[in-house]
Motif scaffolding. Structure first.
Motif, PDB file in Angstrom:
ATOM      1  N   SER A 365      -4.872 -12.753   1.197  1.00 45.66           N
ATOM      2  CA  SER A 365      -5.713 -13.584   2.055  1.00 45.66           C
ATOM      3  C   SER A 365      -5.681 -13.147   3.505  1.00 45.66           C
ATOM      4  O   SER A 365      -6.655 -13.306   4.235  1.00 45.66           O
ATOM      5  CB  SER A 365      -5.270 -15.047   1.948  1.00 45.66           C
ATOM      6  OG  SER A 365      -3.904 -15.172   2.317  1.00 45.66           O
ATOM      7  N   THR A 366      -4.557 -12.573   3.943  1.00 41.93           N
ATOM      8  CA  THR A 366      -4.437 -12.192   5.350  1.00 41.93           C
ATOM      9  C   THR A 366      -4.603 -10.704   5.590  1.00 41.93           C
ATOM     10  O   THR A 366      -4.973 -10.297   6.681  1.00 41.93           O
ATOM     11  CB  THR A 366      -3.069 -12.634   5.894  1.00 41.93           C
ATOM     12  OG1 THR A 366      -2.034 -11.994   5.118  1.00 41.93           O
ATOM     13  CG2 THR A 366      -2.913 -14.140   5.800  1.00 41.93           C
ATOM     14  N   GLY A 367      -4.318  -9.867   4.589  1.00 46.21           N
ATOM     15  CA  GLY A 367      -4.404  -8.426   4.787  1.00 46.21           C
ATOM     16  C   GLY A 367      -5.835  -7.932   4.768  1.00 46.21           C
ATOM     17  O   GLY A 367      -6.740  -8.566   4.226  1.00 46.21           O
ATOM     18  N   THR A 368      -6.051  -6.757   5.342  1.00 43.11           N
ATOM     19  CA  THR A 368      -7.376  -6.141   5.341  1.00 43.11           C
ATOM     20  C   THR A 368      -7.627  -5.466   3.994  1.00 43.11           C
ATOM     21  O   THR A 368      -6.708  -5.280   3.188  1.00 43.11           O
ATOM     22  CB  THR A 368      -7.476  -5.113   6.469  1.00 43.11           C
ATOM     23  OG1 THR A 368      -6.455  -4.120   6.291  1.00 43.11           O
ATOM     24  CG2 THR A 368      -7.290  -5.789   7.830  1.00 43.11           C
ATOM     25  N   ARG A 372      -4.951  -3.884   1.022  1.00 46.28           N
ATOM     26  CA  ARG A 372      -4.897  -4.275  -0.388  1.00 46.28           C
ATOM     27  C   ARG A 372      -5.087  -3.064  -1.301  1.00 46.28           C
ATOM     28  O   ARG A 372      -4.407  -2.931  -2.317  1.00 46.28           O
ATOM     29  CB  ARG A 372      -5.957  -5.346  -0.668  1.00 46.28           C
ATOM     30  CG  ARG A 372      -5.672  -6.672   0.025  1.00 46.28           C
ATOM     31  CD  ARG A 372      -6.519  -7.797  -0.553  1.00 46.28           C
ATOM     32  NE  ARG A 372      -7.937  -7.609  -0.306  1.00 46.28           N
ATOM     33  CZ  ARG A 372      -8.567  -8.042   0.779  1.00 46.28           C
ATOM     34  NH1 ARG A 372      -7.888  -8.672   1.732  1.00 46.28           N
ATOM     35  NH2 ARG A 372      -9.860  -7.858   0.935  1.00 46.28           N
ATOM     36  N   TRP A 373      -6.016  -2.172  -0.947  1.00 47.85           N
ATOM     37  CA  TRP A 373      -6.214  -0.970  -1.748  1.00 47.85           C
ATOM     38  C   TRP A 373      -4.998  -0.050  -1.695  1.00 47.85           C
ATOM     39  O   TRP A 373      -4.642   0.600  -2.682  1.00 47.85           O
ATOM     40  CB  TRP A 373      -7.465  -0.214  -1.277  1.00 47.85           C
ATOM     41  CG  TRP A 373      -8.700  -0.720  -1.932  1.00 47.85           C
ATOM     42  CD1 TRP A 373      -9.657  -1.524  -1.401  1.00 47.85           C
ATOM     43  CD2 TRP A 373      -9.115  -0.455  -3.287  1.00 47.85           C
ATOM     44  NE1 TRP A 373     -10.644  -1.791  -2.325  1.00 47.85           N
ATOM     45  CE2 TRP A 373     -10.341  -1.143  -3.495  1.00 47.85           C
ATOM     46  CE3 TRP A 373      -8.575   0.279  -4.341  1.00 47.85           C
ATOM     47  CZ2 TRP A 373     -11.014  -1.110  -4.694  1.00 47.85           C
ATOM     48  CZ3 TRP A 373      -9.256   0.315  -5.553  1.00 47.85           C
ATOM     49  CH2 TRP A 373     -10.463  -0.380  -5.716  1.00 47.85           C
ATOM     50  N   LEU A 374      -4.357   0.013  -0.532  1.00 47.20           N
ATOM     51  CA  LEU A 374      -3.153   0.828  -0.408  1.00 47.20           C
ATOM     52  C   LEU A 374      -2.055   0.298  -1.318  1.00 47.20           C
ATOM     53  O   LEU A 374      -1.332   1.075  -1.966  1.00 47.20           O
ATOM     54  CB  LEU A 374      -2.683   0.833   1.051  1.00 47.20           C
ATOM     55  CG  LEU A 374      -1.459   1.700   1.357  1.00 47.20           C
ATOM     56  CD1 LEU A 374      -1.765   3.162   1.047  1.00 47.20           C
ATOM     57  CD2 LEU A 374      -1.040   1.533   2.811  1.00 47.20           C
ATOM     58  N   VAL A 375      -1.932  -1.041  -1.389  1.00 45.41           N
ATOM     59  CA  VAL A 375      -0.943  -1.636  -2.286  1.00 45.41           C
ATOM     60  C   VAL A 375      -1.268  -1.292  -3.734  1.00 45.41           C
ATOM     61  O   VAL A 375      -0.388  -0.926  -4.528  1.00 45.41           O
ATOM     62  CB  VAL A 375      -0.897  -3.165  -2.079  1.00 45.41           C
ATOM     63  CG1 VAL A 375      -0.057  -3.826  -3.166  1.00 45.41           C
ATOM     64  CG2 VAL A 375      -0.349  -3.492  -0.707  1.00 45.41           C
ATOM     65  N   ARG A 376      -2.551  -1.404  -4.097  1.00 47.73           N
ATOM     66  CA  ARG A 376      -2.953  -1.091  -5.473  1.00 47.73           C
ATOM     67  C   ARG A 376      -2.638   0.360  -5.822  1.00 47.73           C
ATOM     68  O   ARG A 376      -2.095   0.660  -6.891  1.00 47.73           O
ATOM     69  CB  ARG A 376      -4.449  -1.343  -5.656  1.00 47.73           C
ATOM     70  CG  ARG A 376      -4.857  -2.809  -5.603  1.00 47.73           C
ATOM     71  CD  ARG A 376      -6.286  -2.966  -6.093  1.00 47.73           C
ATOM     72  NE  ARG A 376      -6.747  -4.348  -5.989  1.00 47.73           N
ATOM     73  CZ  ARG A 376      -7.559  -4.787  -5.050  1.00 47.73           C
ATOM     74  NH1 ARG A 376      -7.990  -3.965  -4.110  1.00 47.73           N
ATOM     75  NH2 ARG A 376      -7.934  -6.040  -5.027  1.00 47.73           N
ATOM     76  N   ILE A 377      -3.011   1.271  -4.916  1.00 51.46           N
ATOM     77  CA  ILE A 377      -2.839   2.697  -5.199  1.00 51.46           C
ATOM     78  C   ILE A 377      -1.362   3.056  -5.307  1.00 51.46           C
ATOM     79  O   ILE A 377      -0.941   3.755  -6.240  1.00 51.46           O
ATOM     80  CB  ILE A 377      -3.543   3.536  -4.116  1.00 51.46           C
ATOM     81  CG1 ILE A 377      -5.059   3.354  -4.206  1.00 51.46           C
ATOM     82  CG2 ILE A 377      -3.180   5.012  -4.258  1.00 51.46           C
ATOM     83  CD1 ILE A 377      -5.825   3.985  -3.063  1.00 51.46           C
ATOM     84  N   THR A 378      -0.567   2.594  -4.342  1.00 50.99           N
ATOM     85  CA  THR A 378       0.859   2.926  -4.372  1.00 50.99           C
ATOM     86  C   THR A 378       1.560   2.312  -5.575  1.00 50.99           C
ATOM     87  O   THR A 378       2.429   2.951  -6.187  1.00 50.99           O
ATOM     88  CB  THR A 378       1.542   2.441  -3.075  1.00 50.99           C
ATOM     89  OG1 THR A 378       1.254   1.047  -2.883  1.00 50.99           O
ATOM     90  CG2 THR A 378       1.054   3.221  -1.872  1.00 50.99           C
TER      91      THR A 378
END
Length: 682
Positions: A365-368, A372-378
């Motif tokens: 909700s707060t992240g750009t 979020r995509w960086l979290v998914r990829i990593t």
């Protein structure tokens, strides 16, 4: 009534001097299985009351009902327990769940039957495998024509031949690993889309660099399809059907080779098929061939849209309802095809393994968006890397290492020899061609018009005065220490033609390019681009050899499919590789074109059974959530062996036959003997 019930409860709290049956945490009775008269009394007290409508006396005081507390505790207890449990314990529980799922899933697939659904998926995935077979042959077929369009050097041609295998190697590892996390269908669609897009684009690009890049990315896409196809199809097959039908699926690789050979033979020789836009853009027949070769991939991509995800993969991911719906679809489709639409899918619940690695998205909700995509990829990369390491754990390390050696030795010998065979045949042709060369010494020609083709000739110490060379072709012609004076060259094209130590005086070149020593000569309208426009006779031999080599594996495919479940995967691999090694030794006696073609067909037909059995056993030796990863790694190593084989074997053409034959046969013997130590996993 409430007071009597409480009194009964108090009477049962203490029995025989202990507190058995008493739960001090919540104060509610949990034991006391013996029926007594007090229970009968309690029933009498509550007689006439509907338990569902009975009002709990603490309800109006804001006190939760004890049953509600118990339910909440039951729901919270597993989550809290898992949080503090050791990961090894969770993995052990997951493995136990997977074993239960494996037995139940086998029974479910048997109930679904083998019918219309599996055969539909068979042809859809067969087109994808056919696209892989086509991709291997495309570059080899277009090289002779692309050489003329792009003026390719020998090093450029070699790089173009290897770049496809490099892309396949990367794609197999990358996309195969992702298929265990993102899904079989999704990753296969990604793989085929990449291949179709860049294969289509490569037929239109003009520059060598861009064409090379397109073939690299195209190979990356199709390289990922092979491990996914076998993992995907195997998860819709029962144990009794798996070996046979995976072997039948391998036939589409052969069909891809036959399709590519037939299309090359029927399209590329028609050099006029195409169009030109000015002097810079040319779309010749070989580009039409590249375009046609993308059709199997496009057809498979379209058909795959109507096929479901693997239910076995969905169950591994904990998606029970989606998997159940797909299995019901498989069951109903097959039953309708058998004329039994009234048959009901009896499965109501399927065991799902415990989910250990759950994907948790933070900052939702707060992240750009890029965070979020960086979290998914990593997170996905970490999960993929864990899968790769899992294949090297103690449980699978030995199987992985043995399979790696077998895949590598098989690829080194097979792909090396399939490149060496056409090169050797071409070398034998060139030797025979050079033996027929005509030599002219000290000839003097003046005021003569050459308007015909000069081929396979050597002219030494000649003098040519006031001669015209108009609309002619030089093919394999060499002029040595000759003089050309006041001559006129117009629209002359050449292939493998050299002017060595020649002197050219007062000569005009119109739309012609010749590299020699020039004295007082004039070039008018210098010819642009590459002017090697000869259609070599041995170019067609490439199509013939590849066509016969692809067709020769048909008997081996049929035999391996029929005997795969009877004699076993291990004996199939070992026996096929050892027979192929014996075929290699007979290559010492291949001193003619027909003999080399015959031994190539025999070698390909004998080795295809090992390839089929290797595909089957690689699928079976690993669990569902690691299957595509392991297959991708091993197939990537296979493509690395193909790159080495192509480079090593091609370097010995025209030098010696001993090294390629001994290298291929020893690799096959070593791999075949090692295969006999693999576990039989039928």
């Amino acid at each position: 009534g409430g007071r009597e019930a409480n009194q009964v409860s108090d009477d049962y709290r203490y029995q025989d001097g202990n507190y058995e049956g008493y739960a001090p945490n919540d104060g509610y009775y949990r034991g006391g299985d013996e029926p007594t008269h007090e229970e009968d009394a309690q029933s009498d007290v509550t007689e006439g009351h509907d338990e569902d409508d009975e009002v709990y006396e603490g309800e109006y005081q804001g006190i939760p009902h004890p049953d509600d507390i118990k339910e909440k505790q039951k729901k919270r207890a597993p989550a809290v327990a898992d949080e503090y449990r050791d990961r090894a314990d969770l993995m052990a529980e997951r493995m136990e769940d997977e074993e239960q799922l494996a037995h139940q899933y086998e029974n479910i697939i048997e109930e679904c039957g083998h019918g219309r659904f599996q055969w539909t998926l068979f042809f859809v995935l067969g087109l994808a495998l056919m696209a892989d077979g086509v991709e291997v042959f495309v570059v080899g077929f277009v090289l002779p024509s692309a050489e003329k369009d792009m003026c390719l050097s020998s090093s450029n041609k070699g790089m173009l031949g290897l770049i496809v295998y490099l892309g396949m190697m990367v794609g197999a590892v990358m996309l195969g690993s992702l298929a265990d996390k993102l899904g079989r269908k999704k990753c296969l669609i990604i793989s085929l889309t990449i291949n179709a897009a860049f294969a289509f684009l490569s037929s239109f690009v003009q520059g060598y660099g861009f064409f090379l890049f397109c073939r690299l990315i195209s190979g990356l896409g199709i390289g990922g399809s092979l491990p996914i196809v076998f993992a995907y199809f195997s998860e819709f097959l029962s144990r009794e059907k798996r070996g046979e039908h995976l072997s039948w699926l391998c036939m589409f690789w052969m069909i891809g080779g036959i399709f590519a050979s037939a299309m090359a033979w029927s399209i590329i020789p028609h050099y006029g098929w195409g169009f030109s836009m000015g002097t810079k853009y040319h779309f010749h027949s070989w580009r039409v061939f590249v375009l046609v070769c993308s059709l199997p991939c496009i057809a498979s991509l379209v058909a795959l849209k109507f096929m479901p995800e693997s239910p076995r993969f969905l169950l591994e991911m904990g998606k029970h309802d989606e998997a159940w719906m797909i299995l019901k679809q498989v069951h109903d489709t097959n039953m309708r095809a058998k004329g039994e639409p009234e048959r009901v899918f009896t499965v109501s619940y399927i065991k799902t393994p415990k989910q250990v690695d759950e994907f948790i998205e933070i900052q939702s909700s707060t992240g750009t968006w890029y965070q979020r995509w960086l979290v998914r990829i990593t997170t996905t990369f970490k999960q993929v890397w864990d899968n790769v390491l899992y294949c090297l754990t103690a449980q699978y390390r030995m199987n992985t290492l043995m399979l790696a050696v077998i895949w590598f030795t098989m690829a080194l010998s097979y792909y090396g020899l399939t490149v060496w065979f056409p090169d050797m045949i071409r070398y034998l042709q060139e030797e025979a061609y050079e033996s027929r060369v005509k030599i002219f010494d000290e000839e003097e020609v003046s005021q003569f018009t050459f308007n015909f083709t000069l081929e396979n000739q050597i002219h030494r110490n000649g003098e040519y005065r006031n001669d015209k060379f108009i609309g002619m072709k030089f093919k394999e012609v060499r002029f040595e220490d000759s003089i050309f004076e006041e001559c006129y060259f117009e629209d002359v094209t050449s292939s493998e033609t050299f002017f060595e130590n020649c002197t050219i005086i007062s000569t005009v070149f119109y739309n012609t390019v010749i590299n020699c020593k020039l004295i007082n000569s004039t070039f008018l309208k210098e010819k642009e681009g590459c002017h090697l426009d000869f259609e070599e006779d041995n170019d067609f031999l490439i199509y013939l050899v590849s066509f016969l080599g692809s067709l020769s594996v048909l008997p081996g495919n049929i035999i391996s499919a029929l005997l795969m479940d009877k004699i076993g995967r291990i004996k199939m691999i070992g026996g096929s590789m050892l027979i192929s090694a014996v075929c290699c030794f007979f290559l010492f006696f291949g001193n003619s074109e027909s003999a080399m073609i015959g031994w190539q067909c025999l070698f390909c037909g004998a080795s295809i059974a090992a390839w089929n059995a290797l595909d089957v056993i690689t699928v079976e030796l690993y669990p569902t959530d690691k299957r595509a990863t392991a297959f991708g790694i091993l197939n990537g190593l296979c493509k690395f062996g193909a790159i080495l084989g192509n480079s090593i074997f091609a370097s010995f053409v025209g030098i010696t036959k001993v090294v390629p034959i001994l290298l291929a046969s020893s690799a096959l013997v070593g791999g075949g003997l090692l295969a006999l130590r693999l576990p039989e996993n039928r």
